[in-house]
Design a protein around this motif. Structure first.
Motif, PDB file in Angstrom:
ATOM      1  N   GLN A  39       1.439   1.043   5.652  1.00 54.34           N
ATOM      2  CA  GLN A  39       2.296   0.109   6.385  1.00 54.34           C
ATOM      3  C   GLN A  39       2.141  -1.289   5.795  1.00 54.34           C
ATOM      4  O   GLN A  39       3.049  -2.100   5.877  1.00 54.34           O
ATOM      5  N   ARG A  40       0.962  -1.524   5.196  1.00 57.91           N
ATOM      6  CA  ARG A  40       0.712  -2.829   4.561  1.00 57.91           C
ATOM      7  C   ARG A  40      -0.144  -2.610   3.317  1.00 57.91           C
ATOM      8  O   ARG A  40      -1.137  -1.891   3.354  1.00 57.91           O
ATOM      9  N   VAL A  41       0.274  -3.219   2.216  1.00 63.57           N
ATOM     10  CA  VAL A  41      -0.460  -3.167   0.956  1.00 63.57           C
ATOM     11  C   VAL A  41      -1.117  -4.523   0.729  1.00 63.57           C
ATOM     12  O   VAL A  41      -0.438  -5.551   0.756  1.00 63.57           O
ATOM     13  N   VAL A  42      -2.427  -4.518   0.516  1.00 65.13           N
ATOM     14  CA  VAL A  42      -3.183  -5.750   0.269  1.00 65.13           C
ATOM     15  C   VAL A  42      -3.690  -5.712  -1.162  1.00 65.13           C
ATOM     16  O   VAL A  42      -4.431  -4.802  -1.545  1.00 65.13           O
ATOM     17  N   LEU A  43      -3.294  -6.682  -1.958  1.00 63.70           N
ATOM     18  CA  LEU A  43      -3.709  -6.765  -3.357  1.00 63.70           C
ATOM     19  C   LEU A  43      -4.889  -7.717  -3.484  1.00 63.70           C
ATOM     20  O   LEU A  43      -4.816  -8.872  -3.058  1.00 63.70           O
ATOM     21  N   LEU A  44      -5.984  -7.209  -4.085  1.00 63.44           N
ATOM     22  CA  LEU A  44      -7.141  -8.046  -4.368  1.00 63.44           C
ATOM     23  C   LEU A  44      -7.060  -8.561  -5.799  1.00 63.44           C
ATOM     24  O   LEU A  44      -6.668  -7.839  -6.709  1.00 63.44           O
ATOM     25  N   SER A  45      -7.466  -9.794  -5.974  1.00 60.48           N
ATOM     26  CA  SER A  45      -7.525 -10.376  -7.311  1.00 60.48           C
ATOM     27  C   SER A  45      -8.689  -9.767  -8.071  1.00 60.48           C
ATOM     28  O   SER A  45      -9.596  -9.162  -7.497  1.00 60.48           O
ATOM     29  N   GLU A  91      11.410  -0.129  -6.054  1.00 59.99           N
ATOM     30  CA  GLU A  91      11.526  -1.558  -6.344  1.00 59.99           C
ATOM     31  C   GLU A  91      10.247  -2.299  -5.968  1.00 59.99           C
ATOM     32  O   GLU A  91       9.746  -3.144  -6.727  1.00 59.99           O
ATOM     33  N   LEU A  92       9.706  -1.971  -4.804  1.00 56.87           N
ATOM     34  CA  LEU A  92       8.478  -2.628  -4.372  1.00 56.87           C
ATOM     35  C   LEU A  92       7.309  -2.257  -5.286  1.00 56.87           C
ATOM     36  O   LEU A  92       6.467  -3.097  -5.615  1.00 56.87           O
ATOM     37  N   SER A  93       7.249  -0.995  -5.711  1.00 56.87           N
ATOM     38  CA  SER A  93       6.177  -0.561  -6.609  1.00 56.87           C
ATOM     39  C   SER A  93       6.213  -1.349  -7.912  1.00 56.87           C
ATOM     40  O   SER A  93       5.160  -1.733  -8.452  1.00 56.87           O
ATOM     41  N   ILE A  94       7.405  -1.590  -8.441  1.00 60.40           N
ATOM     42  CA  ILE A  94       7.545  -2.371  -9.674  1.00 60.40           C
ATOM     43  C   ILE A  94       7.045  -3.795  -9.453  1.00 60.40           C
ATOM     44  O   ILE A  94       6.317  -4.355 -10.278  1.00 60.40           O
ATOM     45  N   GLU A  95       7.417  -4.380  -8.317  1.00 66.28           N
ATOM     46  CA  GLU A  95       6.991  -5.748  -8.018  1.00 66.28           C
ATOM     47  C   GLU A  95       5.465  -5.840  -7.914  1.00 66.28           C
ATOM     48  O   GLU A  95       4.828  -6.733  -8.496  1.00 66.28           O
ATOM     49  N   ILE A  96       4.858  -4.902  -7.177  1.00 64.63           N
ATOM     50  CA  ILE A  96       3.407  -4.919  -7.004  1.00 64.63           C
ATOM     51  C   ILE A  96       2.708  -4.687  -8.341  1.00 64.63           C
ATOM     52  O   ILE A  96       1.696  -5.324  -8.643  1.00 64.63           O
ATOM     53  N   THR A  97       3.255  -3.770  -9.146  1.00 63.54           N
ATOM     54  CA  THR A  97       2.660  -3.493 -10.455  1.00 63.54           C
ATOM     55  C   THR A  97       2.629  -4.746 -11.319  1.00 63.54           C
ATOM     56  O   THR A  97       1.637  -5.006 -12.025  1.00 63.54           O
ATOM     57  N   GLU A  98       3.691  -5.534 -11.278  1.00 65.22           N
ATOM     58  CA  GLU A  98       3.721  -6.763 -12.059  1.00 65.22           C
ATOM     59  C   GLU A  98       2.645  -7.739 -11.593  1.00 65.22           C
ATOM     60  O   GLU A  98       1.981  -8.390 -12.411  1.00 65.22           O
ATOM     61  N   GLY A 131      -4.271   1.414  14.887  1.00 59.49           N
ATOM     62  CA  GLY A 131      -3.195   2.312  14.492  1.00 59.49           C
ATOM     63  C   GLY A 131      -2.503   1.945  13.201  1.00 59.49           C
ATOM     64  O   GLY A 131      -1.575   2.632  12.780  1.00 59.49           O
ATOM     65  N   GLU A 132      -2.963   0.911  12.513  1.00 58.00           N
ATOM     66  CA  GLU A 132      -2.319   0.479  11.274  1.00 58.00           C
ATOM     67  C   GLU A 132      -2.897   1.230  10.079  1.00 58.00           C
ATOM     68  O   GLU A 132      -4.070   1.592  10.045  1.00 58.00           O
ATOM     69  N   PHE A 133      -2.049   1.470   9.069  1.00 55.14           N
ATOM     70  CA  PHE A 133      -2.468   2.091   7.811  1.00 55.14           C
ATOM     71  C   PHE A 133      -2.355   1.026   6.725  1.00 55.14           C
ATOM     72  O   PHE A 133      -1.257   0.609   6.355  1.00 55.14           O
ATOM     73  N   VAL A 134      -3.498   0.581   6.211  1.00 55.03           N
ATOM     74  CA  VAL A 134      -3.546  -0.486   5.219  1.00 55.03           C
ATOM     75  C   VAL A 134      -4.167   0.059   3.935  1.00 55.03           C
ATOM     76  O   VAL A 134      -5.205   0.725   3.977  1.00 55.03           O
ATOM     77  N   THR A 135      -3.528  -0.199   2.803  1.00 54.56           N
ATOM     78  CA  THR A 135      -4.115   0.165   1.519  1.00 54.56           C
ATOM     79  C   THR A 135      -4.616  -1.090   0.811  1.00 54.56           C
ATOM     80  O   THR A 135      -3.951  -2.127   0.816  1.00 54.56           O
ATOM     81  N   LEU A 136      -5.808  -0.966   0.224  1.00 54.16           N
ATOM     82  CA  LEU A 136      -6.392  -2.022  -0.598  1.00 54.16           C
ATOM     83  C   LEU A 136      -6.188  -1.645  -2.051  1.00 54.16           C
ATOM     84  O   LEU A 136      -6.651  -0.591  -2.498  1.00 54.16           O
ATOM     85  N   LEU A 137      -5.513  -2.507  -2.777  1.00 52.09           N
ATOM     86  CA  LEU A 137      -5.135  -2.227  -4.158  1.00 52.09           C
ATOM     87  C   LEU A 137      -5.729  -3.300  -5.058  1.00 52.09           C
ATOM     88  O   LEU A 137      -5.809  -4.464  -4.675  1.00 52.09           O
ATOM     89  N   VAL A 189      -0.621   2.280  -7.615  1.00 51.51           N
ATOM     90  CA  VAL A 189       0.400   1.520  -6.885  1.00 51.51           C
ATOM     91  C   VAL A 189       1.318   2.461  -6.103  1.00 51.51           C
ATOM     92  O   VAL A 189       1.643   2.207  -4.941  1.00 51.51           O
ATOM     93  N   ARG A 190       1.753   3.541  -6.738  1.00 55.99           N
ATOM     94  CA  ARG A 190       2.648   4.480  -6.052  1.00 55.99           C
ATOM     95  C   ARG A 190       1.992   5.034  -4.791  1.00 55.99           C
ATOM     96  O   ARG A 190       2.626   5.137  -3.740  1.00 55.99           O
ATOM     97  N   GLU A 191       0.714   5.381  -4.894  1.00 58.31           N
ATOM     98  CA  GLU A 191      -0.008   5.895  -3.738  1.00 58.31           C
ATOM     99  C   GLU A 191      -0.096   4.837  -2.643  1.00 58.31           C
ATOM    100  O   GLU A 191       0.099   5.130  -1.460  1.00 58.31           O
ATOM    101  N   ALA A 192      -0.390   3.610  -3.031  1.00 55.65           N
ATOM    102  CA  ALA A 192      -0.511   2.526  -2.060  1.00 55.65           C
ATOM    103  C   ALA A 192       0.773   2.328  -1.274  1.00 55.65           C
ATOM    104  O   ALA A 192       0.764   2.200  -0.045  1.00 55.65           O
ATOM    105  N   VAL A 193       1.903   2.323  -1.981  1.00 53.08           N
ATOM    106  CA  VAL A 193       3.191   2.089  -1.316  1.00 53.08           C
ATOM    107  C   VAL A 193       3.617   3.305  -0.506  1.00 53.08           C
ATOM    108  O   VAL A 193       4.186   3.169   0.578  1.00 53.08           O
ATOM    109  N   ARG A 194       3.349   4.489  -1.016  1.00 53.18           N
ATOM    110  CA  ARG A 194       3.767   5.696  -0.305  1.00 53.18           C
ATOM    111  C   ARG A 194       3.066   5.826   1.044  1.00 53.18           C
ATOM    112  O   ARG A 194       3.651   6.286   2.023  1.00 53.18           O
ATOM    113  N   LEU A 195       1.792   5.429   1.105  1.00 51.67           N
ATOM    114  CA  LEU A 195       1.005   5.660   2.312  1.00 51.67           C
ATOM    115  C   LEU A 195       1.047   4.519   3.317  1.00 51.67           C
ATOM    116  O   LEU A 195       0.993   4.749   4.522  1.00 51.67           O
TER     117      LEU A 195
END
Length: 267
Positions: free
Chosen positions: A215-221, A248-255, A52-58, A207-213
């Motif tokens: 429950q958890r955003v996972v950033l890959l190197s 605020e979170l989108s700005i942090e993730i973008t950085e 039931g979790e919604f996870v985005t891979l960014l 990034v905006r799409e990842a945060v909007r959708l």
């Protein structure tokens, strides 16, 4: 590192729970070609996605997001590590709608139902029910060329749901759409995810799409792809549109994303 977005602070969370995950990746790596002859695309990925979790891979282009999704879908095998997806094979939705142009919208869905083992006499009604679910009631007979880009992606979504899995994999499905259509489909996929109690693993570079959708955003190197950082987003979807916390979170993730891109360029 994992971060939780509540209102208004960030709090660390524990990644794994006692509940058996809908998707589990344990020390997964992937290299193409002969071992040692080509660079590693993914390196030592361990990730649990709860039912039931919604996870985005960014991540930046080329970091292995789509490769990782293909591994979970069973379209390729990892070079190392294990992937567990209990139950039926996950449903997969691509960036391109990949509809058969010689079939109507409904027949595209019926084909997926046939492959899923649905009896012939039940397919038409089930295809129409899925079209209603994605707000395309009455479109069963429409050909692909008669549909807008957003409508085609809705049909593709219905076709993915027709595969019958509770795990839905989405590989940048809205990237080619205009901003307004994309926003509408963001609302649709979160509605369907909630109604159908799906587990969603969603690949994006937006990034905006990842945060909007998510429950958890996972950033890959950048390559090789490794899990660099995670953020948990606990704000209700209905409050995310113009939320200061989400901005605020989108700005942090973008950085952090820019940092990964710079690191890749320097190497």
């Amino acid at each position: 590192m994992t971060t939780t977005l509540t209102v208004p602070t960030y709090v660390p969370v524990v990644e794994r729970t006692d509940e058996h995950p809908a998707v589990r990746l344990s020390h997964v790596s992937k290299a193409f070609g002969r071992p040692g002859a080509t660079p590693v695309v993914l390196d030592d990925i361990s990730l649990d996605v709860a039912p039931g979790e919604f996870v985005t891979l960014l991540g930046a282009s080329g970091c292995g997001k789509s490769t990782l999704l293909n591994l979970v879908a069973g379209l390729d095998e990892p070079s190392a590590g294990t992937i567990e997806v209990p139950g039926p094979r996950p449903s997969l939705m691509f960036q391109d709608h990949a509809l058969f142009p010689w079939l109507s919208a409904g027949k595209n869905i019926e084909l997926a139902l046939r492959l899923a083992g649905v009896p012939r006499e039940d397919r038409r009604a089930e295809a129409e029910r899925l079209l209603e679910l994605v707000r395309l009631g009455g479109a069963h007979r429409k050909r692909v060329h008669e549909l807008s880009g957003g409508m085609r992606q809705r049909v593709a979504m219905a076709r993915a749901l027709a595969q019958g899995s509770k795990v839905l994999l989405m590989d940048e499905p809205f990237a080619a759409l205009d901003a307004i259509t994309r926003d509408v489909l963001h609302e649709e996929i979160t509605r369907i995810w909630s109604e159908r109690k799906l587990t969603v693993l969603f690949v994006t570079h937006n990034v905006r799409e990842a945060v909007r959708l998510a429950q958890r955003v996972v950033l890959l190197s950048s390559r090789p792809g490794r899990i660099s950082r995670e953020w948990r987003v606990d704000l209700p979807h209905s409050l995310r549109g113009e939320s200061a916390e989400v901005a605020e979170l989108s700005i942090e993730i973008t950085e952090h994303l820019r940092g990964e891109i710079r690191r890749h360029v320097q190497h």
